[in-house]
Each structure stands twice: as C-alpha cells, then as structure tokens.
Scaffold this motif. Structure first.
Motif, PDB file in Angstrom:
ATOM      1  N   ARG A 194       0.842  -1.202   0.000  1.00 18.97           N
ATOM      2  CA  ARG A 194       0.000   0.000   0.000  1.00 18.97           C
ATOM      3  C   ARG A 194       0.877   1.252   0.000  1.00 18.97           C
ATOM      4  O   ARG A 194       2.075   1.181   0.357  1.00 18.97           O
ATOM      5  N   GLN A 251      -0.323  -7.513   8.284  1.00 24.24           N
ATOM      6  CA  GLN A 251      -0.293  -6.763   9.541  1.00 24.24           C
ATOM      7  C   GLN A 251      -1.504  -5.830   9.609  1.00 24.24           C
ATOM      8  O   GLN A 251      -2.082  -5.481   8.572  1.00 24.24           O
ATOM      9  N   GLY A 284      -3.604  -2.643   9.493  1.00 26.85           N
ATOM     10  CA  GLY A 284      -3.417  -1.392   8.752  1.00 26.85           C
ATOM     11  C   GLY A 284      -2.664  -1.542   7.444  1.00 26.85           C
ATOM     12  O   GLY A 284      -2.295  -0.550   6.819  1.00 26.85           O
ATOM     13  N   SER A 285      -2.449  -2.765   7.002  1.00 27.60           N
ATOM     14  CA  SER A 285      -1.652  -2.943   5.782  1.00 27.60           C
ATOM     15  C   SER A 285      -2.505  -2.897   4.516  1.00 27.60           C
ATOM     16  O   SER A 285      -1.972  -2.926   3.414  1.00 27.60           O
ATOM     17  N   PHE A 342      -9.195  -2.847   2.656  1.00 26.95           N
ATOM     18  CA  PHE A 342      -9.263  -1.967   1.490  1.00 26.95           C
ATOM     19  C   PHE A 342      -9.188  -2.811   0.216  1.00 26.95           C
ATOM     20  O   PHE A 342      -9.926  -2.600  -0.733  1.00 26.95           O
ATOM     21  N   ARG A 390     -13.751   0.738   0.518  1.00 25.95           N
ATOM     22  CA  ARG A 390     -14.047   1.559   1.701  1.00 25.95           C
ATOM     23  C   ARG A 390     -15.301   1.009   2.365  1.00 25.95           C
ATOM     24  O   ARG A 390     -16.411   1.159   1.851  1.00 25.95           O
ATOM     25  N   HIS A 446      -7.506   1.770  16.805  1.00 25.07           N
ATOM     26  CA  HIS A 446      -6.276   1.788  17.602  1.00 25.07           C
ATOM     27  C   HIS A 446      -5.266   2.656  16.888  1.00 25.07           C
ATOM     28  O   HIS A 446      -5.550   3.227  15.828  1.00 25.07           O
ATOM     29  N   ASN A 469      -4.699   1.875  13.065  1.00 25.81           N
ATOM     30  CA  ASN A 469      -5.809   1.836  12.106  1.00 25.81           C
ATOM     31  C   ASN A 469      -7.091   2.286  12.802  1.00 25.81           C
ATOM     32  O   ASN A 469      -7.515   1.668  13.781  1.00 25.81           O
ATOM     33  N   SER A 500     -10.071  -0.635  12.395  1.00 27.57           N
ATOM     34  CA  SER A 500      -9.406  -1.936  12.347  1.00 27.57           C
ATOM     35  C   SER A 500     -10.430  -3.058  12.493  1.00 27.57           C
ATOM     36  O   SER A 500     -11.302  -3.009  13.357  1.00 27.57           O
ATOM     37  N   SER A 501     -10.313  -4.058  11.623  1.00 24.69           N
ATOM     38  CA  SER A 501     -11.219  -5.210  11.748  1.00 24.69           C
ATOM     39  C   SER A 501     -10.792  -6.000  12.975  1.00 24.69           C
ATOM     40  O   SER A 501      -9.622  -6.344  13.107  1.00 24.69           O
ATOM     41  N   LEU A 556      -8.895 -11.334   6.723  1.00 23.39           N
ATOM     42  CA  LEU A 556      -8.387 -11.696   8.051  1.00 23.39           C
ATOM     43  C   LEU A 556      -8.144 -10.441   8.869  1.00 23.39           C
ATOM     44  O   LEU A 556      -7.811  -9.380   8.317  1.00 23.39           O
ATOM     45  N   ALA A 557      -8.326 -10.572  10.172  1.00 21.64           N
ATOM     46  CA  ALA A 557      -7.918  -9.472  11.049  1.00 21.64           C
ATOM     47  C   ALA A 557      -6.391  -9.439  10.998  1.00 21.64           C
ATOM     48  O   ALA A 557      -5.745 -10.458  10.752  1.00 21.64           O
TER      49      ALA A 557
HETATM   50  N1  ATP Z   1      -3.743   0.516  -1.536  1.00 26.69           N
HETATM   51  C1  ATP Z   1      -4.239   1.500  -0.772  1.00 26.69           C
HETATM   52  N2  ATP Z   1      -4.435   2.717  -1.290  1.00 26.69           N
HETATM   53  C2  ATP Z   1      -4.947   3.715  -0.535  1.00 26.69           C
HETATM   54  N3  ATP Z   1      -5.282   3.576   0.762  1.00 26.69           N
HETATM   55  C3  ATP Z   1      -5.110   2.407   1.333  1.00 26.69           C
HETATM   56  C4  ATP Z   1      -4.577   1.291   0.610  1.00 26.69           C
HETATM   57  N4  ATP Z   1      -4.522   0.251   1.431  1.00 26.69           N
HETATM   58  C5  ATP Z   1      -4.991   0.674   2.603  1.00 26.69           C
HETATM   59  N5  ATP Z   1      -5.335   1.949   2.553  1.00 26.69           N
HETATM   60  C6  ATP Z   1      -5.872   2.753   3.666  1.00 26.69           C
HETATM   61  O1  ATP Z   1      -5.156   2.360   4.831  1.00 26.69           O
HETATM   62  C7  ATP Z   1      -6.015   2.278   5.929  1.00 26.69           C
HETATM   63  C8  ATP Z   1      -5.918   0.904   6.584  1.00 26.69           C
HETATM   64  O2  ATP Z   1      -6.334  -0.048   5.641  1.00 26.69           O
HETATM   65  P1  ATP Z   1      -7.230  -1.298   6.027  1.00 26.69           P
HETATM   66  O3  ATP Z   1      -8.288  -0.954   7.008  1.00 26.69           O
HETATM   67  O4  ATP Z   1      -7.652  -1.932   4.776  1.00 26.69           O
HETATM   68  O5  ATP Z   1      -6.157  -2.190   6.751  1.00 26.69           O
HETATM   69  P2  ATP Z   1      -6.306  -3.667   7.315  1.00 26.69           P
HETATM   70  O6  ATP Z   1      -5.117  -4.404   6.902  1.00 26.69           O
HETATM   71  O7  ATP Z   1      -7.607  -4.218   6.920  1.00 26.69           O
HETATM   72  O8  ATP Z   1      -6.250  -3.416   8.853  1.00 26.69           O
HETATM   73  P3  ATP Z   1      -6.912  -4.270  10.038  1.00 26.69           P
HETATM   74  O9  ATP Z   1      -6.250  -5.585  10.042  1.00 26.69           O
HETATM   75  O10 ATP Z   1      -6.590  -3.491  11.255  1.00 26.69           O
HETATM   76  O11 ATP Z   1      -8.365  -4.339   9.767  1.00 26.69           O
HETATM   77  C9  ATP Z   1      -7.413   2.579   5.450  1.00 26.69           C
HETATM   78  O12 ATP Z   1      -7.716   3.916   5.733  1.00 26.69           O
HETATM   79  C10 ATP Z   1      -7.320   2.377   3.963  1.00 26.69           C
HETATM   80  O13 ATP Z   1      -8.213   3.210   3.272  1.00 26.69           O
END
Ligand code: ATP
Length: 922
Positions: free
Chosen positions: A121, A203, A205-206, A210, A215, A321, A324, A327-328, A359-360
């Motif tokens: 990302r 991880q 927030g990775s 998304f 969204r 947190h 993120n 966060s899921s 996955l979380a």
């Molecule tokens: N490729 C991307 N382009 C733009 N924004 C992104 C991208 N990937 C993630 N983001 C942004 O980063 C933030 C965290 O992403 P996301 O919630 O998908 O993470 P996650 O891996 O699902 O985290 P968690 O495990 O805590 O749920 C969000 O605000 C999302 O919009």
C-alpha cells in the motif's frame, strides 16, 4: 431455438504485465465459445456435422476459413433437442471429471500451488509525517519480485528479495486488482464447479480490508451504488453476474446464494442475523469442516448479493487503535455459492463456491496500545493467526520434504484454520493477497508477512470440481448414449437427404437400425445390414461384400464421384465412434481409479483425524498450563529454566518446589510430564519460544540470537549465536559431568504415568461422549465402543502417521547427536546432560519411530531464527557462572573432605539451580 454459449475472452486479462513478468497462473488463457445462431435445419442437414474441439477431431472451419464455435441444434429421434456447444460432439459429453476437461479448460493442474500476490500500500499520512523511509522496493521491470530492507540483529541491515506470482506496487489502482491477481480466472473456475478461496493476509493497517472490500464505510451505506474504490468482493460479484447473464437463458441455470460470517474471539457468528448467537463448526466426510447453522441467502440478482455484503459489513466488528482507525477485530468470510445444473436433464449439478476472507491483522500491542477488551481481541487475533502460520509452515514443510514430512497439520487448532482447511492443502483453488506497509517502522512485520507468504506459495492444493462422482458417471453414460444416437440420426438424415437409398447397389439402415454400429468381430462376416421388413429394391448382395456401409457403397458404386464425400464422412464417423468408445473405456478405468483413490484418502484422513484428536487433547493440556503463566518474558524464562532444571534434577526440583503435584494443571512439573516425547516437547518449545519472542519485543536490550535443533534421537540442543558461543568457550570450561542421571529413565517413568493418566482421561472423554450423544463435537464419533477403544489404546502403540517420514537435512542419524556448537569439555554422551558450557542435551525418549523435528513456526533446522520471520533475542547464561561458583565452592569444601574434590564437584554441579537460563531482553 437460440444459441447459448457465453462469450468471453480473458486473453487481455493481465495485459498490463510485461510478458516476462506476467503472473504465471497457468498455461494459455481460456477461450470460450462465441454466440452463434444455428443455421436452418435444411442447411444443417446438408452440412458436415461439427466435430469435437478437444482432443478429438479439430473443429471445422467456417466458410471464411475461421474456426467456428457455433452452437448446433440437433433433433434427436425422441424429439428432444440436443444441444451441442463449442461446435461439436464433445458438447454432448459430460465433463471428463475434475481431472480432465474442466481442469484443462480452466488451466488448473491436478496439483495446483496456492497463488500468492503481494500488495504494497502507499505510505499513509502518519508514516510520512513521522519521517518513515521506504523499506520495501518494488521493481518496475519485474512485477513478480520485491526487496525489503529490514533491520537485522544488532542493527545490521537485512536486505531480502522475494518472488511471488505477482507484486502490486503502491500505485496499483483498485480497478486493476481483479485482473492483476487473475481473479477473473478463479471466478470462471468457480462457475465451472471449483471451490475458490481468496484471502487477504497481513499486519494491521496494511490494506487487507481496502483490498478485499474497498471503503467499508461506503459499502455499508444503505444508499451504496458502487464506488471507484470498490475492492475485490464487489468487483467479483459484478463479474460473476455478468458472466452468468452472458450465458443466456438457454444455458444451464446458475443458482447464486451467499453467506457472511465472522470469527470473533475464536467464536463464529452469522453476520446476516441479528442475534449474536455463537455457531458451531462441524466436520463430516462429505463437506469437511462447515457451519451447519449459517444462514444462506438466495441472491437472484446482483442487488441481492450486494445487500448481503452491505448488511454483513454493517454488523462486522471494528475498532480503533493507533495503527488503524477502522481496524477489523474479526476474521470475516463472505461465501458465494454458485450451483450450476449441468446436463441434458440438469441431472448433474456442480457446486462452485467462492470464499472471500478478510483476516484481522496481526498486531503488536506496544504499537497499537490496546488495552481491556481490545487487548483480549488482539490476543485472540494473534493466536488464530499464529495457528494459521503453523498450518502454512507445516504444509510448506510437507511440500518440501514430500507428502509425509509432516504427518500432522494443526487445522483443528482454531476455527479459522478449520474453515480454511479446504483452501490450504485441500481441493480448492486459492489466492493469498499478502498486504504490506512499505514504511520502515513496519519492516519487521512486513518481513514476517513476506516470509509466510513465501511459504504459502509452496503449498499445493488438488483442485476438484465439486460434483458427485457417481452422478457424474451416470450422466456421462447417459450423454454418451445420447451422443451416439444423435450422431446416428444425423448421419441417417444426411444419407436420406442424399437419397442414397435410391442409388443402385446401396442398402441403408432404417432409423431403427444403427448402420454406424462398429462391426462386431465375433459376428459372422457374411451378415448384411438388412433390417427386417425393409425391402431392398436391389438384388441381394453377395456375402463378404457389405461389411460396412462404406464398403457397400464403395463396392456398389465404383467410379461414382458424387458418393465419395459421403463415404468419407461415414468413414470419419466410424473412426469417431471408435475413438469415443476408447475414450469411454479410458474414462471407466479412470473413474474406478479415482474412486479407489477417494476411498484411500477418506481412510487416511479418518486415521489422521483420530491421531489429531489424540494430539490435540495433549496439546490443550499444555496450552492450558501455559496460558496464565505467559505474562512476562522473565516468567517464561523461569519456566523454561526450571523446566530444564527439573528435567535434569527431578528430585531436587521437587524438593525445591519446582515440581508440584501433577494434579495441578498450571505448574512446571505438569509441563514436564506433558513433554513425554520429543515431538510434543518440540511443539511446546516452538510455541513457547515464539511467545517469548512476542513478549521480548516489547522490551529493548542488547540482542543475541538463538539457534535450536532437535535431532532424531530426540535431543534438544540450544545453541547461542557464534560470538556468544565463543565467549562461553573462552570462559571456564572444565569437564564437569554431573551425577550420572539419565534423563531418559526419569522421563520414561513419567511417560508411563502420563500414558496412564492419558488413558484415564480419554476414557472419561469417551464416556462423556457416550453419555451425551448430542454433545457438540467437531469430529465424527469413533465407530468403536468408547470403552473398547480406550482399552485398545492402552495396548496399541500411539497412532503415528501411516506414511514414513523423510528425515530433515538438519537431522542426524538415529542415535547420534546433531552436529552443533559444543564448548570444550562438554559431554559427548547424548544421554548425559552437560552443563557449564552453553549446551544442554535432552533425551526425553528412547521410543523408536518418534523422531523429532524442528519447532514449527519458529525454528527451521539450524537456520537462524530470524529466517523464520521471528526474531528472538536471548541471553543465555547456560549455567556457566553458577558452575564456576559451584566448582569453586566444591574445591574449597574438598580441602577437608575424604571423598576428593572431583566427586564433590559433581555433587555440587548437580545442585546448580539452573542448567540453562534464558534472560529475555532484546
Ligand atoms: N492501496 C491503498 N491505497 C490507498 N489507501 C489504502 C490502501 N490500502 C490501505 N489503505 C488505507 O489504509 C487504511 C488501513 O487499511 P485497512 O483498514 O484496509 O487495513 P487492514 O489491513 O484491513 O487493517 P486491520 O487488520 O486493522 O483491519 C485505510 O484507511 C485504507 O483506506
């Protein structure tokens, strides 16, 4: 009647990839048939019938010289309409099982590796303003590799390069993901009856959510009507319905249904239901692990499915947190079922399924600053991800060392791995999208994600079209008969239209007669094809002349040019029928082989589950004991050191309070009792040390790495890194053999006790199940009476894998100690615990056949721990200091003693409280 073949070409699917760097998802792209209107009946009559496109005859060419894939309609004698697609006879045939046509059609191999794509990302605002640098570099020219610079031990640079099926750089747009990951191919395969799993891993927030959903806040809106940031799920749903609609109304109908569930704190919930009732996961031989009470909604149209997704999204648990804001807090699974009724009478359904798993994310508590309920969630998330990691590692290990390298894959350790069982090493097609942050402060986590993703790449699945084998075989036979009849009818019509019966010297079959029947070699050659009641206008032909219609025609019409093409066609049809007959035989034998294989797999699997039950029971007790104690690394270190101490000096340990009653499930002695063989010890240590690593990361300090190997004799050897080992060697290293106490004998006794206790508890468990037949069990009940089964277990050896196991490269031959660092003076006897030099040999078992292996998920052979993606920093004191003090004391005491210093020294050393101390800092 209109044609019904769906039209789609995926050839442009990954066109954005340079040819040399295109993800390798298989061979050529699927080329489906084009829509076509059948020619009028008269035209059909006079045209040559379309032939097979498969491995049978090549497709015909159209008038323009292009290959045609037109739909042809043939009316069977019964008046039923037979449809032929892809322009040929093969369309009448059923799929030649998952192993043949459908596999080929979808570029799926009988053994297909999990596809792994990494998505990096973009840096987020927090990382940019925090001054983080880029730790991940994606190559511009090669879209399958990336490089990461993670800090190595003691601040050293640790640059590593990884290759995957694809790498999506930070600039990759949401609209590119579906095609770049080859997901459209997977969706086509699901429509053809495969099970498909697409899961996002990484991880917190990775970017998993998304990538999978886009969204979530937008998607969860009642007014949602599509968004440019839509993720894989939404786009896949659109693609699915598009594909279905393109097939047309005359095609085999596809029924779409969907479910949405989440695993939160290791409990399964239905996201489409209002009530938050926990659901159970059950196992049966047909469906494997599944959730019988999960609600499944009919989704006649795309809107219905989008509503399901939107509703589930609203019910999903999220939390904020540091890393993120959304966060899921759970693992979520959207499952889309697409059942296709296939065949003339829709008699043979295919049960395709696509699971989208978000996955979380793994979390470091010190980074996320979670407390209270969220901390509990974090622990649960990390725990199930740890199990997923163990499963991936075990499967990868199995692939590396052949099918028997790891007899036990710990699917049953978490609900997540149970539900993903089919996707990991099972019969599904799977795609892992590993999401990573490019920022330097996440480099450790990114490295860990990449390491697991790289391992997952090695896992091989055996994709199978989900249809009933018996139904498929019956359908195959039915269709083959229909095919032959249709072909016969067609040729009959062709001959009729040519009015060849009026030609001199011909004798034709009636519609009831099969003139294309293969000549029976056992039948008298003189017989002619002269149906009863058919008066031939011609004089009777002489015997031997009319063996086949072709020979009859050829014989009776010498020099008649007009009939030659007809003869050629008949000839071709004969050949074709002969080939079908061979094909049929081949299929029959393939089917019986498959059935046999299936039976074998079922038996093997049931055996494996029995073994798993046995092991899980033991593991749960160990984990229960650990659960409350693992709060601080120091505490763990003490558990470990006391454990070794107890192993070495069980009597003293008992006196000093290290050993406790075995009735107390939460003490070190219990652990020792549990570790009754090398395999369990290994597993326990793997889990323990990984936990140490997780906790140790929270506290900074000077780093020292640790290597560990366990040899085939069951000896555990823990070796500090080289520099530390050298330091130890340089220190006091007298030859100091403690009182000759065999760890084997102590453990053999404990092992026996343990077996007894185990037998009792298994009997109790068996009684429980027999008393309570309705109890919720994940595995099928044993067919044996519980008491008989328990009694039998006492006499039978512990269940081990049916297959032999290839020793790992790092393993020494049976009965020898693994080559490893030993300070001068260390004992060479593997049975003799040696202290005072940084080496502890531990021989917990002398049972034959129970070879140990490196701890899963943590230690890979003799590689540094960092290779496994986990950095453990350990300072090992190894009892050296204590030994020195003890030796000094012993010498001093020996001055006035009769027994001599050496003996006293041994005695003293024997009471050194810790043979191996771990001080965890980092
Ligand atoms: N490729 C991307 N382009 C733009 N924004 C992104 C991208 N990937 C993630 N983001 C942004 O980063 C933030 C965290 O992403 P996301 O919630 O998908 O993470 P996650 O891996 O699902 O985290 P968690 O495990 O805590 O749920 C969000 O605000 C999302 O919009």
């Amino acid at each position: 009647m209109t044609s019904i073949i769906s039209t789609r070409s995926c050839s442009g699917e990954i066109s954005r990839w340079p040819a040399q760097a295109r993800p390798n998802f298989g061979a050529t792209q699927l080329e489906m048939s084009r829509l076509g209107t059948p020619p009028p009946r008269t035209a059909t009559r006079t045209q040559r019938p379309p032939l097979d496109h498969g491995d049978l005859p090549t497709p015909p060419r159209s008038a323009q010289g292009k290959r045609t894939n037109e739909l042809k309609i043939h009316n069977s004698p019964s008046g039923k309409t037979l449809r032929s697609q892809s322009g040929g006879i093969s369309a009448f045939l059923p799929p030649r099982t998952a192993q043949s046509s459908t596999l080929e059609q979808h570029n799926v191999r009988e053994q297909d590796n999990i596809k792994v794509v990494v998505r990096v990302r973009p840096m987020n605002e927090r990382e940019t303003t925090g001054g983080e640098t880029l730790a991940v570099q994606c190559s511009e020219s090669d879209t399958t590799t990336l490089q990461i610079n993670a800090p190595g031990p003691r601040g050293a640079s640790n640059a590593r390069q990884f290759a995957f099926h694809g790498v999506l750089p930070p600039g990759c747009r949401q609209s590119d993901v579906l095609q770049a990951c080859g997901i459209t191919q997977l969706l086509d395969a699901a429509l053809a009856g495969f099970h498909v799993t697409i899961f996002a891993y990484g991880q917190t927030g990775s970017g998993k959510t998304f990538t999978m959903s886009g969204r979530e806040d937008v998607l969860a809106l009642e007014s949602y009507a599509g968004d440019s940031d839509d993720g894989i799920v939404t786009r896949a749903v659109m693609y699915l319905y598009e594909s279905i609609n393109k097939r047309g109304k005359a095609a085999a109908p596809v029924t779409v249904k969907a479910s949405y569930c989440e695993i939160y704190n290791e409990a399964l919930y239905d996201l489409l239901k209002f009530s938050k009732q926990q659901l159970s996961v059950r196992w049966d031989a047909q469906r494997g692990f599944h959730c019988p009470d999960l609600s499944i909604k009919d989704c006649a149209g795309v809107n219905d499915l989008m509503q399901v997704i939107s509703r589930g999204m609203r019910n999903r648990r999220i939390g904020s947190h540091e890393l993120n804001l959304e966060s899921s807090r759970s693992h979520s699974i959207v499952t889309v079922y697409c059942n296709t009724a296939v065949g003339e009478d829709n008699e043979c359904a295919r049960f395709g399924k696509i699971s989208f798993v978000d996955l979380a994310g793994s979390e470091r508590v010190k980074d996320t600053h979670t407390t209270g309920e969220m901390l509990k969630e974090t622990t649960s998330i990390n725990r199930s991800l740890f199990t997923l990691g163990k499963v991936i590692s075990a499967l990868a290990e199995r692939e590396a060392g052949g099918p028997s390298a790891v007899p036990h894959i710990p699917y049953r350790d978490s609900k997540l791995t149970k539900l993903l069982m089919d996707s990991l090493g099972g019969s599904a097609l799977a795609l892992m999208v590993a999401c990573v942050s490019p920022a330097s402060n996440s480099a450790d986590e990114t490295l860990s994600t990449l390491s697991y993703a790289a391992r997952a790449k090695n896992i091989r699945n055996q994709p199978v079209v989900q249809l009933d084998a018996k139904d498929a075989a019956i359908a195959a036979l039915k269709r083959e008969v229909a095919l032959l009849r249709a072909e016969n009818q067609y040729l009959h019509e062709q001959l009729e239209s040519a009015d060849v019966t009026q030609l001199p010297g011909t004798t034709m079959a009636t519609p009831e007669g099969n003139m294309l029947a293969m000549p029976d070699s056992t039948a008298p050659q003189e017989s002619t094809v002269q149906p009863e009641g058919t008066a031939s206008p011609l004089p009777a032909v002489t015997p031997g002349q009319l063996m086949t219609p072709r020979t009859r025609l050829a014989a009776s019409l010498p020099g008649n040019k007009g009939i030659e093409p007809l003869i050629a066609r008949i000839n071709e049809a004969e050949n074709l029928l002969m080939r079908y007959s061979k094909e049929n035989e081949r299929l029959a034998s393939l089917n019986s082989r498959l059935q046999f294989r299936r039976q074998f797999v079922d038996t093997d699997y049931t055996g494996a589950l029995e073994e798993v039950d046995w092991l899980r029971h033991k593991l749960e007790r160990i984990e229960g004991a650990l659960k409350d104690q693992v709060t601080k690394p120091g505490q763990l270190a003490r558990i470990l050191s006391r454990k070794f101490d107890a192993d070495l000096h069980p009597k003293e340990a008992g006196k000093e309070g290290h050993g406790h009653s075995r009735m107390d499930g939460h003490n070190d002695s219990h652990l020792l009792h549990e570790a009754s063989n090398a395999e369990e010890l290994t597993e326990e240590l793997g889990a323990l040390l990984t936990k140490i690593a997780a906790h140790a990361r929270a506290e900074p300090g000077p780093p020292i790495s640790l290597n560990a190997t366990i040899d085939r004799a069951g000896s555990l050897t823990i070796t500090p890194e080289k520099s530390f080992a050298e330091a130890l060697s340089a220190g006091p290293s007298r030859s100091t053999t403690p009182p000759r106490m065999s760890a084997n004998s102590a453990l053999a006794r404990e092992d026996k006790e343990d077996k007894q206790a185990d037998g009792e508890s298994r009997q109790q468990a068996a009684d429980k199940f027999s008393d309570n037949p309705g109890a919720d069990r994940d595995a099928p009940a044993s067919p044996k009476a519980p008491a008989a089964a328990a009694a039998e277990e006492e006499t039978l050896p512990r269940p081990v894998s049916r297959r032999g196991r290839t020793p790992l490269a790092s393993e020494a031959p049976m009965g020898t100690t693994a080559p490893t660092f030993k300070p001068s003076g260390a004992s060479e006897d593997p049975e003799t615990p040696t202290i005072g030099g940084g080496h502890v040999a531990f021989s917990p078992t002398d049972k034959p056949g129970l070879a140990s292996r490196p701890a899963k998920g943590f230690i890979g052979g003799s590689k540094p721990v960092v290779d496994a993606g986990v950095v453990v920093h350990v300072t090992a004191k190894a009892g050296a200091k204590e030994h020195e003090e003890a030796a000094g004391d012993a010498k001093a005491e020996a001055g006035g003693q009769e027994k001599g210093p050496e003996k006293l020294l041994k005695k003293k050393v024997g009471t050194v409280p810790s043979a191996m101390n771990f001080k965890i800092d980092i």
